[in-house]
Design a protein around this motif. Structure first.
Motif, PDB file in Angstrom:
ATOM      1  N   THR A 191       0.526  -1.229  -0.054  1.00  0.00           N
ATOM      2  CA  THR A 191       0.050   0.004  -0.064  1.00  0.00           C
ATOM      3  C   THR A 191       0.864   1.264  -0.033  1.00  0.00           C
ATOM      4  O   THR A 191       0.570   2.340  -0.745  1.00  0.00           O
ATOM      5  CB  THR A 191      -0.794   0.025   1.141  1.00  0.00           C
ATOM      6  OG1 THR A 191      -1.829  -1.199   1.282  1.00  0.00           O
ATOM      7  CG2 THR A 191      -1.664   1.304   1.287  1.00  0.00           C
ATOM      8  N   LYS A 192       1.878   1.402   0.830  1.00  0.00           N
ATOM      9  CA  LYS A 192       2.889   2.309   0.944  1.00  0.00           C
ATOM     10  C   LYS A 192       3.525   2.619  -0.707  1.00  0.00           C
ATOM     11  O   LYS A 192       3.615   3.752  -0.995  1.00  0.00           O
ATOM     12  CB  LYS A 192       3.909   2.126   1.783  1.00  0.00           C
ATOM     13  CG  LYS A 192       3.395   2.475   3.478  1.00  0.00           C
ATOM     14  CD  LYS A 192       4.723   2.595   4.026  1.00  0.00           C
ATOM     15  CE  LYS A 192       4.496   2.910   5.752  1.00  0.00           C
ATOM     16  NZ  LYS A 192       5.506   2.843   6.428  1.00  0.00           N
ATOM     17  N   GLU A 195       0.732   4.152  -2.854  1.00  0.00           N
ATOM     18  CA  GLU A 195       0.570   5.547  -2.492  1.00  0.00           C
ATOM     19  C   GLU A 195       1.683   6.412  -2.697  1.00  0.00           C
ATOM     20  O   GLU A 195       1.444   7.686  -3.287  1.00  0.00           O
ATOM     21  CB  GLU A 195       0.129   5.646  -0.809  1.00  0.00           C
ATOM     22  CG  GLU A 195      -1.103   4.838  -0.507  1.00  0.00           C
ATOM     23  CD  GLU A 195      -0.999   5.186   1.034  1.00  0.00           C
ATOM     24  OE1 GLU A 195      -0.095   5.106   1.711  1.00  0.00           O
ATOM     25  OE2 GLU A 195      -2.098   4.696   1.393  1.00  0.00           O
ATOM     26  N   ASN A 198       1.854   7.423  -6.415  1.00  0.00           N
ATOM     27  CA  ASN A 198       0.493   8.359  -6.533  1.00  0.00           C
ATOM     28  C   ASN A 198       1.020   9.773  -6.239  1.00  0.00           C
ATOM     29  O   ASN A 198       0.652  10.574  -7.069  1.00  0.00           O
ATOM     30  CB  ASN A 198      -0.582   7.896  -6.004  1.00  0.00           C
ATOM     31  CG  ASN A 198      -1.657   7.255  -6.954  1.00  0.00           C
ATOM     32  OD1 ASN A 198      -1.846   7.687  -8.136  1.00  0.00           O
ATOM     33  ND2 ASN A 198      -2.626   6.478  -6.225  1.00  0.00           N
ATOM     34  N   LYS A 199       1.624   9.960  -5.268  1.00  0.00           N
ATOM     35  CA  LYS A 199       2.254  11.080  -4.526  1.00  0.00           C
ATOM     36  C   LYS A 199       3.277  11.829  -5.385  1.00  0.00           C
ATOM     37  O   LYS A 199       3.325  12.966  -5.564  1.00  0.00           O
ATOM     38  CB  LYS A 199       2.340  10.966  -2.987  1.00  0.00           C
ATOM     39  CG  LYS A 199       2.273  12.154  -2.356  1.00  0.00           C
ATOM     40  CD  LYS A 199       2.624  11.997  -0.703  1.00  0.00           C
ATOM     41  CE  LYS A 199       1.530  11.008  -0.151  1.00  0.00           C
ATOM     42  NZ  LYS A 199       2.137  10.763   1.365  1.00  0.00           N
TER      43      LYS A 199
END
Length: 284
Positions: A191-192, A195, A198-199
């Protein structure tokens, strides 16, 4: 289908064990994902793997391992199509032209050979328009222009998420825990990574429908390599170059490489990159 090898999970397991160093998560996920896909006579979507980690940790190497366990000529098979972002798509102003060409190339390749493989390097630098062109091919039961893509394989290589992976590895090291204890669910590692893509990604991954539509089957983290792993790479290079393995020389080569953090010198800055170039300095 004479370009294909009869798929053997055992052969892939052995290859990963013998030629990939320090990447227990990668070996486990790749073995299970590729074996499951290749033994499924009627998959409901193409296999989509996203390989993440810093330079020299083995992303390109693993793509080659997968290819040589599927095709008789491995990465040199004409059905393995490799694209490098800054080489194949250098000018952003021509993204619409690249997109049209890429779409047609993928459709044509899979039309003639359903088990085609597509490797996209430097995904974090690729224009969003190009990545979004790929999206329709990756969906469940995807058919584009009457062509089914369910047996194709897409592998994305990226440095995105490398910092997150390194932070997790450093946390484990500082707490005295073995790197082998790091799992895909360690502090929600997968998940990290997604994320972080995306960031922080500079390229198309950050706004891509590939991420937003959950079309990537596995985000696979490549851990930063330690001294022993670089030494193993040096031994493997000796064998590849028909040099008698010398473990003392391999360790000296590894120790000559830059490591970080500066004081602790835990992880190799460039992983196994440049090991072959360093190695030749030790032999006449």
């Amino acid at each position: 289908m004479d370009h294909l090898l009869p798929f053997e999970s055992k052969r892939l397991r052995t290859d990963l064990r013998d030629s990939l160093f320090g990447q227990h998560i990668v070996s486990d996920v790749v073995l299970k994902a590729v074996s499951s896909f290749m033994t499924d006579k009627n998959p409901n979507k193409p296999l989509v793997l996203s390989l993440h980690g810093s330079t020299g940790t083995g992303k390109n190497h693993v793509a080659k391992i997968i290819a040589r366990n599927i095709y008789k000529k491995g990465e040199n098979c004409k059905h393995v199509h490799t694209y490098i972002s800054e080489y194949n798509f250098p000018n952003k102003q021509y993204s619409h032209i690249y997109s049209a060409q890429l779409k047609q190339q993928i459709i044509t390749a899979v039309y003639w050979f359903p088990r085609s493989m597509f490797i996209f390097d430097e995904m974090d630098k690729m224009h969003p328009q190009l990545i979004d062109i790929i999206k329709p091919f990756l969906d469940y039961n995807a058919q584009v222009d009457g062509v089914s893509f369910n047996k194709a394989i897409f592998i994305f290589l990226s440095n995105a998420g490398g910092n997150v992976i390194t932070e997790v590895a450093l946390d484990f090291w500082r707490s005295g825990r073995a790197r082998e204890e790091i799992r895909m669910n360690s502090k929600e590692l997968e998940t990290k990574i997604s994320e972080n893509i995306n960031k922080n990604s500079k390229g198309g991954f950050s706004h891509s429908s590939l991420v937003n539509n959950h079309l990537i089957d596995h985000y696979i983290p490549f851990l930063p390599l330690e001294l022993e792993h670089v030494g193993q790479c040096a031994v493997a290079e000796m064998i590849h170059l028909n040099i008698k393995p010398n473990y003392d020389v391999a360790l000296r080569v590894a120790k000559d490489m830059p490591f970080f953090p500066e004081k602790e010198r835990v992880f190799a800055v460039k992983g196994c990159k440049s090991v072959r170039q360093k190695l030749v300095l030790y032999f006449d």
